[in-house]
Design a protein around this motif. Structure first.
Motif, mmCIF file in Angstrom:
data_model
loop_
_atom_site.group_PDB
_atom_site.id
_atom_site.type_symbol
_atom_site.label_atom_id
_atom_site.label_comp_id
_atom_site.label_asym_id
_atom_site.label_seq_id
_atom_site.Cartn_x
_atom_site.Cartn_y
_atom_site.Cartn_z
ATOM 1 N N UNK A 91 0.834 -1.206 0.000
ATOM 2 C CA UNK A 91 0.000 0.000 0.000
ATOM 3 C C UNK A 91 0.865 1.251 0.000
ATOM 4 N N UNK A 92 0.248 2.367 -0.375
ATOM 5 C CA UNK A 92 0.941 3.646 -0.371
ATOM 6 C C UNK A 92 1.435 3.983 1.034
ATOM 7 N N UNK A 93 0.606 3.755 2.037
ATOM 8 C CA UNK A 93 0.989 4.061 3.415
ATOM 9 C C UNK A 93 2.205 3.258 3.847
ATOM 10 N N UNK A 94 2.218 1.969 3.541
ATOM 11 C CA UNK A 94 3.344 1.124 3.948
ATOM 12 C C UNK A 94 4.608 1.478 3.170
ATOM 13 N N UNK A 95 4.461 1.869 1.912
ATOM 14 C CA UNK A 95 5.625 2.279 1.122
ATOM 15 C C UNK A 95 6.203 3.592 1.653
ATOM 16 N N UNK A 96 5.357 4.511 2.023
ATOM 17 C CA UNK A 96 5.836 5.768 2.590
ATOM 18 C C UNK A 96 6.570 5.541 3.905
ATOM 19 N N UNK A 97 6.148 4.547 4.669
ATOM 20 C CA UNK A 97 6.868 4.196 5.899
ATOM 21 C C UNK A 97 8.260 3.663 5.566
ATOM 22 N N UNK A 98 8.361 2.905 4.471
ATOM 23 C CA UNK A 98 9.673 2.422 4.040
ATOM 24 C C UNK A 98 10.583 3.594 3.671
ATOM 25 N N UNK A 99 10.081 4.472 2.820
ATOM 26 C CA UNK A 99 10.876 5.611 2.364
ATOM 27 C C UNK A 99 11.215 6.541 3.521
ATOM 28 N N UNK A 100 10.267 6.701 4.444
ATOM 29 C CA UNK A 100 10.478 7.580 5.585
ATOM 30 C C UNK A 100 11.562 7.118 6.529
ATOM 31 N N UNK A 101 11.976 5.855 6.408
ATOM 32 C CA UNK A 101 13.033 5.323 7.278
ATOM 33 C C UNK A 101 14.314 6.135 7.168
ATOM 34 N N UNK A 102 14.678 6.534 5.964
ATOM 35 C CA UNK A 102 15.930 7.275 5.807
ATOM 36 C C UNK A 102 15.784 8.719 6.286
ATOM 37 N N UNK A 103 14.594 9.293 6.157
ATOM 38 C CA UNK A 103 14.376 10.638 6.695
ATOM 39 C C UNK A 103 14.464 10.622 8.211
ATOM 40 N N UNK A 104 13.963 9.556 8.819
ATOM 41 C CA UNK A 104 14.068 9.409 10.270
ATOM 42 C C UNK A 104 15.532 9.338 10.695
ATOM 43 N N UNK A 105 16.339 8.600 9.943
ATOM 44 C CA UNK A 105 17.763 8.491 10.267
ATOM 45 C C UNK A 105 18.456 9.834 10.098
ATOM 46 N N UNK A 134 5.598 13.109 -2.739
ATOM 47 C CA UNK A 134 5.872 14.544 -2.861
ATOM 48 C C UNK A 134 5.574 15.263 -1.550
ATOM 49 N N UNK A 135 4.455 14.954 -0.944
ATOM 50 C CA UNK A 135 4.078 15.589 0.320
ATOM 51 C C UNK A 135 5.074 15.258 1.431
ATOM 52 N N UNK A 136 5.521 14.003 1.466
ATOM 53 C CA UNK A 136 6.469 13.585 2.498
ATOM 54 C C UNK A 136 7.780 14.361 2.399
ATOM 55 N N UNK A 137 8.320 14.474 1.186
ATOM 56 C CA UNK A 137 9.645 15.081 1.032
ATOM 57 C C UNK A 137 9.604 16.606 1.047
ATOM 58 N N UNK A 138 8.603 17.189 0.466
ATOM 59 C CA UNK A 138 8.517 18.652 0.544
ATOM 60 C C UNK A 138 8.284 19.091 1.986
ATOM 61 N N UNK A 139 7.559 18.263 2.748
ATOM 62 C CA UNK A 139 7.365 18.562 4.170
ATOM 63 C C UNK A 139 8.656 18.479 4.962
ATOM 64 N N UNK A 140 9.628 17.696 4.443
ATOM 65 C CA UNK A 140 10.937 17.576 5.086
ATOM 66 C C UNK A 140 11.955 18.545 4.481
ATOM 67 N N UNK A 141 11.472 19.529 3.711
ATOM 68 C CA UNK A 141 12.295 20.588 3.119
ATOM 69 C C UNK A 141 13.217 20.088 2.010
ATOM 70 N N UNK A 142 12.765 19.053 1.301
ATOM 71 C CA UNK A 142 13.462 18.581 0.116
ATOM 72 C C UNK A 142 12.742 19.108 -1.115
ATOM 73 N N UNK A 143 13.459 19.161 -2.229
ATOM 74 C CA UNK A 143 12.859 19.525 -3.505
ATOM 75 C C UNK A 143 13.462 18.640 -4.589
#
Length: 203
Positions: A91-105, A134-143
């Motif tokens: 799912x999109x939610x579970x994939x975003x959790x995967x990608x978010x792992x590196x932002x957490x680190x 897009x929402x996840x990364x722009x919210x973390x100040x990435x472009x």
């Protein structure tokens, strides 16, 4: 032939490298097994603080995906880089959790590093996957210099945006997708960035 292709590429190019793979899936179903994959960072500059991530939320048959992070030192400047291969059949939610792992680190262990790059195969199949990423990364100040409607993958007539390159603290001066290279079903993305106003561009 069990050749370490990551090391071979690095040696041929005269570059430093870091490579990591996910653990093999527990299933014995050959349909759910695949050849050993992995994620890699190649750099003209030395790598430090290398870290392998086994991403959360296993896919079909318990299949796992991986990411890798490393710090690159260019003069007095430090750059944190992550390479990701996310799961496609989830799912999109579970994939975003995967990608978010590196932002957490990045936020937990490398707050002092202003400049960062996150790239790889995010497997964003649907429009909601693209929007959520897009929402996840722009919210973390990435472009990213790549528009959301720019496709990076093609099979027969189907074209999708599966691959991403996100920047923080770096100014892109040029970018593109090389659709003439057919070694993979994914087209390679590239970007030239400026470290700061006084720096020369790096690619």
């Amino acid at each position: 032939g069990n050749v370490n292709t990551a090391r071979l590429m690095a040696e041929e190019l005269g570059m430093y490298y870091a490579w990591a793979a996910p653990p093999p899936p527990p299933t014995k179903d050959k349909k759910e097994q695949e050849e050993e994959t992995g994620v890699m960072i190649l750099s003209a500059y030395p790598l430090s603080d290398v870290k392998r991530f086994v991403l959360p939320n296993p896919g079909p048959g318990g299949r796992r995906r991986a990411a890798i992070g490393a710090t690159i030192k260019i003069g007095a400047m430090s750059l944190r880089v992550y390479s990701i291969h996310a799961e496609i059949r989830t799912s999109n939610e579970r994939r975003l959790q995967q990608v978010g792992t590196v932002l957490d680190d990045l936020n937990a262990h490398h707050k002092q590093i202003e400049r960062a790059i996150v790239l790889g195969d995010f497997n964003t199949v649907m429009g909601k996957d693209v929007d959520g990423t897009t929402e996840l990364f722009t919210g973390a100040k990435f472009s990213t210099p790549f528009p959301n409607n720019m496709t990076t993958w093609k099979t027969f007539i189907l074209k999708l945006k599966l691959d991403w390159l996100w920047l923080r603290g770096l100014s892109p001066t040029n970018h593109g997708i090389d659709k003439k290279i057919g070694l993979s079903d994914h087209w390679p993305l590239w970007v030239t960035v400026k470290l700061n106003d006084e720096s020369k561009a790096i690619k």
